[in-house]
Design a protein around this motif. Structure first.
Motif, PDB file in Angstrom:
ATOM      1  N   TYR A  38     -16.976  -7.705   6.417  1.00 22.05           N
ATOM      2  CA  TYR A  38     -15.861  -7.347   5.437  1.00 22.05           C
ATOM      3  C   TYR A  38     -15.513  -5.915   5.209  1.00 22.05           C
ATOM      4  N   GLU A  49      -4.194   2.989   8.528  1.00 22.59           N
ATOM      5  CA  GLU A  49      -3.418   3.607   7.963  1.00 22.59           C
ATOM      6  C   GLU A  49      -3.345   4.870   8.170  1.00 22.59           C
TER       7      GLU A  49
ATOM      8  N   PHE B   3       7.171  -5.246   5.431  1.00 24.00           N
ATOM      9  CA  PHE B   3       5.907  -5.320   4.602  1.00 24.00           C
ATOM     10  C   PHE B   3       4.707  -5.087   5.342  1.00 24.00           C
ATOM     11  N   ASP B   4       4.005  -4.093   5.174  1.00 19.38           N
ATOM     12  CA  ASP B   4       2.858  -3.850   6.001  1.00 19.38           C
ATOM     13  C   ASP B   4       1.578  -4.639   5.291  1.00 19.38           C
ATOM     14  N   GLN B   5       1.334  -5.841   5.717  1.00 25.00           N
ATOM     15  CA  GLN B   5       0.341  -6.745   5.181  1.00 25.00           C
ATOM     16  C   GLN B   5      -1.029  -5.941   5.289  1.00 25.00           C
ATOM     17  N   LEU B   6      -1.365  -4.980   6.340  1.00 26.33           N
ATOM     18  CA  LEU B   6      -2.659  -4.591   6.647  1.00 26.33           C
ATOM     19  C   LEU B   6      -2.804  -3.296   5.730  1.00 26.33           C
ATOM     20  N   LYS B   7      -1.896  -2.890   4.899  1.00 28.33           N
ATOM     21  CA  LYS B   7      -2.131  -1.727   4.081  1.00 28.33           C
ATOM     22  C   LYS B   7      -3.332  -2.259   3.163  1.00 28.33           C
ATOM     23  N   LEU B   8      -3.959  -1.425   2.749  1.00 29.68           N
ATOM     24  CA  LEU B   8      -5.114  -1.710   1.697  1.00 29.68           C
ATOM     25  C   LEU B   8      -4.331  -1.916   0.314  1.00 29.68           C
ATOM     26  N   ASN B  10      -1.739  -3.424  -0.452  1.00 27.90           N
ATOM     27  CA  ASN B  10      -1.097  -4.708  -0.561  1.00 27.90           C
ATOM     28  C   ASN B  10      -2.308  -5.820  -0.743  1.00 27.90           C
ATOM     29  N   GLN B  11      -3.463  -5.477  -0.274  1.00 38.14           N
ATOM     30  CA  GLN B  11      -4.640  -6.572  -0.049  1.00 38.14           C
ATOM     31  C   GLN B  11      -5.210  -7.125  -1.579  1.00 38.14           C
ATOM     32  N   LEU B  12      -4.767  -8.124  -1.723  1.00 35.73           N
ATOM     33  CA  LEU B  12      -5.667  -8.806  -2.968  1.00 35.73           C
ATOM     34  C   LEU B  12      -7.146  -8.819  -2.848  1.00 35.73           C
ATOM     35  N   CYS B  13      -7.498  -8.975  -1.490  1.00 37.32           N
ATOM     36  CA  CYS B  13      -8.904  -9.020  -1.310  1.00 37.32           C
ATOM     37  C   CYS B  13      -9.633  -7.794  -1.773  1.00 37.32           C
ATOM     38  N   HIS B  14      -8.941  -6.552  -1.443  1.00 35.72           N
ATOM     39  CA  HIS B  14      -9.490  -5.118  -1.808  1.00 35.72           C
ATOM     40  C   HIS B  14      -9.341  -5.102  -3.408  1.00 35.72           C
ATOM     41  N   ARG B  15      -8.272  -5.403  -3.824  1.00 33.33           N
ATOM     42  CA  ARG B  15      -8.487  -5.502  -5.329  1.00 33.33           C
ATOM     43  C   ARG B  15      -9.571  -6.207  -5.947  1.00 33.33           C
ATOM     44  N   LEU B  16      -9.675  -7.623  -5.426  1.00 29.78           N
ATOM     45  CA  LEU B  16     -10.725  -8.253  -6.021  1.00 29.78           C
ATOM     46  C   LEU B  16     -12.060  -7.700  -5.679  1.00 29.78           C
ATOM     47  N   TYR B  17     -12.275  -7.081  -4.597  1.00 27.71           N
ATOM     48  CA  TYR B  17     -13.645  -6.325  -4.111  1.00 27.71           C
ATOM     49  C   TYR B  17     -13.739  -5.112  -5.117  1.00 27.71           C
ATOM     50  N   MET B  18     -12.853  -4.379  -5.426  1.00 23.75           N
ATOM     51  CA  MET B  18     -12.953  -3.144  -6.395  1.00 23.75           C
ATOM     52  C   MET B  18     -13.075  -3.848  -7.863  1.00 23.75           C
TER      53      MET B  18
END
Lengths: 144, 144
Positions: A38, A49, B3-8, B10-18
DNA sequence: TGCAAATACTTTGCATGCAAATTAATATAG
DNA sequence: CTATATTAATTTGCATGCAAAGTATTTGCA
């Protein structure tokens, strides 16, 4: 009866802990097919990006710890996903650049957000955006 | 433009990670004063709520990995916070019981939620409850 | 009753996350 | 100009998170 703040059920921190672990676990299987973890996926997304950034910039964008970043980049270099390039101007810093293999991996990764998205049956996209905004507030409040 | 889904961003997972890393980091300092880590704190909270539970029950309540739990409990036993008691009925399972030291540590811990809460200046308690509910949905959706 | 499947834990190996110390190089104040 | 502070990375030590394999026990079913 006072609201027991030490109860696990009332703790935002424990919810974040569980949700974060859950979602990283959910990514494990699709990422196994790309042979990356991950945090390595996070690095790849940052580089897809914007390529050829310094390690410091990568640390800032991904919020991955600098010490861990060194190890992660080493493993990714061993897998030929990227290469580290020295800077002649400022010999302290180094640039990270995707290899062709690293660039082409994006084609295999584009399906991942959709795959994960399919698992969310009770959380709609509006709630997801709301969740992201609230998480941003958490990060902001705790970064001061 | 799609809408670029691979952009950091836009990622819920990265927000949760942070957010998850941020909050565990925020707990580090107050927990250092109790000489415990964040997962150890989670175990303590579970035991302060209900003592003398099986390890399996503790794993279920805390959502800490079973393999990690063995190591965590070993460290906590070494610190005399708890003890592991064998069950004569079912020799497979063991009970975890707080020592007097472990029980009394709660007195030092009661201030922690308040200390952390003070850091949230832009997130009010209503939003916190909302956030908790949304995180619950994430965990539920991903646990199936 | 006997044996395969299920349970409760433990162990091991690998990849972080994080603090702290270290190294190398650049920027800055005096 | 030069000593000092700052910045960019790396290294090290410790504590998980997780998958997978292993060990006892206990269940459940033929």
């Amino acid at each position: 009866m006072p609201f027991d703040q030490l109860k696990l059920k009332n703790q935002l921190c424990h919810r974040l802990y569980m949700a974060s672990n859950s979602i990283v676990r959910a990514y494990r299987e699709p990422l196994n097919e790309l042979d990356i973890t991950y945090p390595q996926y996070v690095v790849m997304m940052a580089l897809w990006e914007e390529d050829e950034v310094t390690i410091a910039e990568l640390v800032r964008k991904t919020a991955i710890d600098g010490g861990a970043m060194t190890q992660i980049l080493k493993k990714m270099t061993d897998k030929w996903l990227l290469e580290i390039i020295k800077d002649d101007q400022d010999k302290r810093q180094r640039f990270v650049k995707l290899t062709p293999k690293g660039q082409s991996l994006k084609l295999k990764a584009v399906d991942i957000p959709t795959k994960i998205g399919c698992k969310f049956t009770s959380l709609d996209s509006e709630q997801t955006q709301q969740l992201i905004q609230l998480l941003d507030l958490v990060v902001i409040d705790l970064s001061e």
